[in-house]
Design a protein around this motif. Sequence first.
Motif, short mmCIF file in Angstrom:
data_model
loop_
_atom_site.label_atom_id
_atom_site.label_comp_id
_atom_site.label_asym_id
_atom_site.label_seq_id
_atom_site.Cartn_x
_atom_site.Cartn_y
_atom_site.Cartn_z
N GLU A 24 0.84 -1.17 -0.09
CA GLU A 24 -0.02 0.04 0.02
C GLU A 24 0.79 1.13 -0.23
OE1 GLU A 24 -3.28 0.23 2.66
OE2 GLU A 24 -3.29 -2.03 2.93
N LYS A 25 2.31 1.10 0.45
CA LYS A 25 2.84 2.24 0.49
C LYS A 25 4.55 1.95 0.31
CE LYS A 25 4.52 6.18 3.33
NZ LYS A 25 4.25 7.20 2.23
N PRO A 26 4.79 1.86 -0.96
CA PRO A 26 6.13 1.35 -1.31
C PRO A 26 7.33 1.81 -0.92
CG PRO A 26 4.77 1.42 -3.23
CD PRO A 26 4.03 2.36 -2.32
N ASP A 27 7.39 3.12 -0.59
CA ASP A 27 8.46 3.75 0.02
C ASP A 27 8.35 3.76 1.71
OD1 ASP A 27 6.52 5.66 0.71
OD2 ASP A 27 7.49 7.23 0.17
N LEU A 28 7.48 2.93 2.42
CA LEU A 28 7.55 2.86 3.70
C LEU A 28 8.93 2.00 4.19
CD1 LEU A 28 5.67 2.82 6.12
CD2 LEU A 28 4.92 0.70 5.82
N ILE A 29 9.24 2.77 5.33
CA ILE A 29 10.38 2.09 6.23
C ILE A 29 9.84 1.35 7.31
CG2 ILE A 29 12.32 2.57 7.64
CD1 ILE A 29 12.73 5.02 5.47
N TYR A 30 10.11 0.01 7.42
CA TYR A 30 9.37 -0.87 8.51
C TYR A 30 10.50 -1.16 9.43
CZ TYR A 30 5.79 -4.31 10.24
OH TYR A 30 5.09 -5.04 10.86
N CYS A 31 10.33 -1.20 10.74
CA CYS A 31 11.50 -1.63 11.48
C CYS A 31 10.98 -2.67 12.80
CB CYS A 31 12.32 -0.42 12.29
SG CYS A 31 13.37 -0.87 13.52
N SER A 32 11.36 -4.05 12.54
CA SER A 32 10.91 -4.79 13.52
C SER A 32 12.11 -5.07 14.47
CB SER A 32 10.66 -6.08 12.83
OG SER A 32 9.55 -5.95 12.05
N ILE A 33 11.69 -4.84 15.80
CA ILE A 33 12.58 -5.42 16.92
C ILE A 33 11.96 -6.42 17.69
CG2 ILE A 33 13.52 -4.21 19.07
CD1 ILE A 33 13.15 -1.40 18.13
N THR A 34 13.05 -7.35 17.64
CA THR A 34 12.66 -8.56 18.53
C THR A 34 14.01 -9.10 19.27
OG1 THR A 34 13.48 -9.99 16.66
CG2 THR A 34 10.96 -9.58 16.73
N GLY A 35 13.71 -10.03 19.83
CA GLY A 35 14.69 -10.62 20.82
C GLY A 35 15.97 -11.30 20.24
N PHE A 36 15.44 -12.09 18.85
CA PHE A 36 16.44 -12.80 18.49
C PHE A 36 16.46 -12.97 16.69
CE2 PHE A 36 15.58 -14.85 22.35
CZ PHE A 36 16.98 -15.17 22.91
N GLY A 37 15.76 -11.76 16.34
CA GLY A 37 15.63 -11.48 14.86
C GLY A 37 14.56 -12.23 14.19
N GLN A 38 14.28 -12.36 12.89
CA GLN A 38 13.21 -12.94 12.05
C GLN A 38 13.73 -14.13 11.46
OE1 GLN A 38 10.11 -11.15 11.62
NE2 GLN A 38 11.09 -9.96 13.20
N ASN A 39 15.08 -14.74 11.60
CA ASN A 39 15.49 -15.97 11.28
C ASN A 39 16.31 -16.63 12.31
OD1 ASN A 39 17.41 -13.97 10.35
ND2 ASN A 39 18.40 -15.90 9.61
N GLY A 40 16.82 -17.88 12.20
CA GLY A 40 17.29 -18.78 12.85
C GLY A 40 16.66 -19.42 13.83
N PRO A 41 17.24 -20.31 14.40
CA PRO A 41 16.34 -21.42 15.39
C PRO A 41 15.89 -20.64 16.56
CG PRO A 41 18.86 -21.68 15.71
CD PRO A 41 18.75 -20.69 14.58
N TYR A 42 16.30 -19.43 17.10
CA TYR A 42 15.70 -18.94 18.26
C TYR A 42 14.57 -17.68 17.92
CZ TYR A 42 19.58 -20.75 20.83
OH TYR A 42 20.62 -21.70 21.26
N ALA A 43 14.24 -17.74 16.53
CA ALA A 43 13.57 -16.61 16.17
C ALA A 43 12.22 -16.36 16.78
CB ALA A 43 13.32 -16.77 14.74
#
Length: 412
Positions: free
Chosen positions: A127-146
């Motif tokens: 809906e908004k191609p120039d959007l900057i989207y920041c996700s903050i998690t403990g271990f990131g979006q990939n990997g065994p602890y995600a």
Amino acid sequence: MADSPLKKALGHIRVLDLTRVLAGPWCAQNLADLGADVIKIERPGAGDDTRHWGPPYLKDGEGRDTTEAAYYLAANRGKKSVTLDIATPAGQEIVRALARQSDVVLENYKVGQLKKYGLDYESLQREKPDLIYCSITGFGQNGPYAQRAGYDFIVQGMGGFMSVTGERDDLPGGGPQKAGVAISDLMTGMYATIAVMAALAHRDRTGAGQYIDMALLDVQVAMLANMNTNYLASGNPPTRWGNAHPNIVPYQTFATADGHIIVAVGNDGQYKKFVEAGGQPWLAVDERFATNPMRVRHRDTLVPLLADMVLTKSKQEWIDLLEAAGVPCGPINNLDEVFDNPQVQARGMRVDLPHPTGGMVKLVGSPIKMSATPPRYDAPPPLLGQHTQEVLGGLLGKSEAEIAALREKGVI
């Protein structure tokens, strides 16, 4: 002129803040201080978890506790609070509408949680191609602890920080120690701030938005700095040294007659001046202590002698003596002393802002000093839902009847 967007470094930026607790709100507060219009989305009736993390609470003009916990106040200055139930279809549509009019979205939900609401990066970016989207998690979006929940204390341990923090294992009180503040949360908020501003600079040049994946564990590992490279270069994991230094003696804390000081002797000349100031010049000519390599070798003999010497004078006496002698030193201040410090006061590190329920709220200023677009303190941390009507009516153009219907349904 004072309100001109040109006087705000990020006065042209709107941030939709879906974060709570500390790492995300810390990033959003940095952006707000720099002039961004930050809209904080909170759960109706409850709000950010930290609103309830007290006591202490902000006190009103008559000294009574308000409902605003000091913890919440630390990380939410300058934002607008909108209450919204994003689990409802109507709430999700409002988030999408706000995202379409925002430059940045910040979120710290569990991996994949927002996708089921159609509020993930891929959905909003369509809906908004120039959007900057920041996700903050403990271990990131990939990997065994995600999928694991991330907690600062646990990450301090997992990321190696506690292996180098705390008293030596062979001394009383030895063992791993966490930091006194949530450093992995705070540093993740700082790194996220840098990433968002870099993405904004990239968008200014190319017109393209992007996705930012921030993880507490990544940040905790990265911030060990020279400890990391010491290990990578030698293959030997560093250990805890408490307030001492593995390679320099004396370079540590000492108890005085009325408090503690730090003595950071960097060479043999400074060491000589230190012991002379303490009335123990023989400690500089004894061959066991005359040079730094010998002092390191004989630290267990020397340090108790120095500790006894330092106990004979007050903290301020030592500071005055050592500063006059050119020996690096400093006090260990409690927060009363920190905020009474003339240098802290000269740098404007405390700000007082008018508050709707507390009269005035005392906050800590931003350490960022800029000549043309300094940080702004235009608003205190908002009350829960304080700006719901303003944002939905003014920004999204909803009528009073529409807003009342949303409120009746529990959406806002």
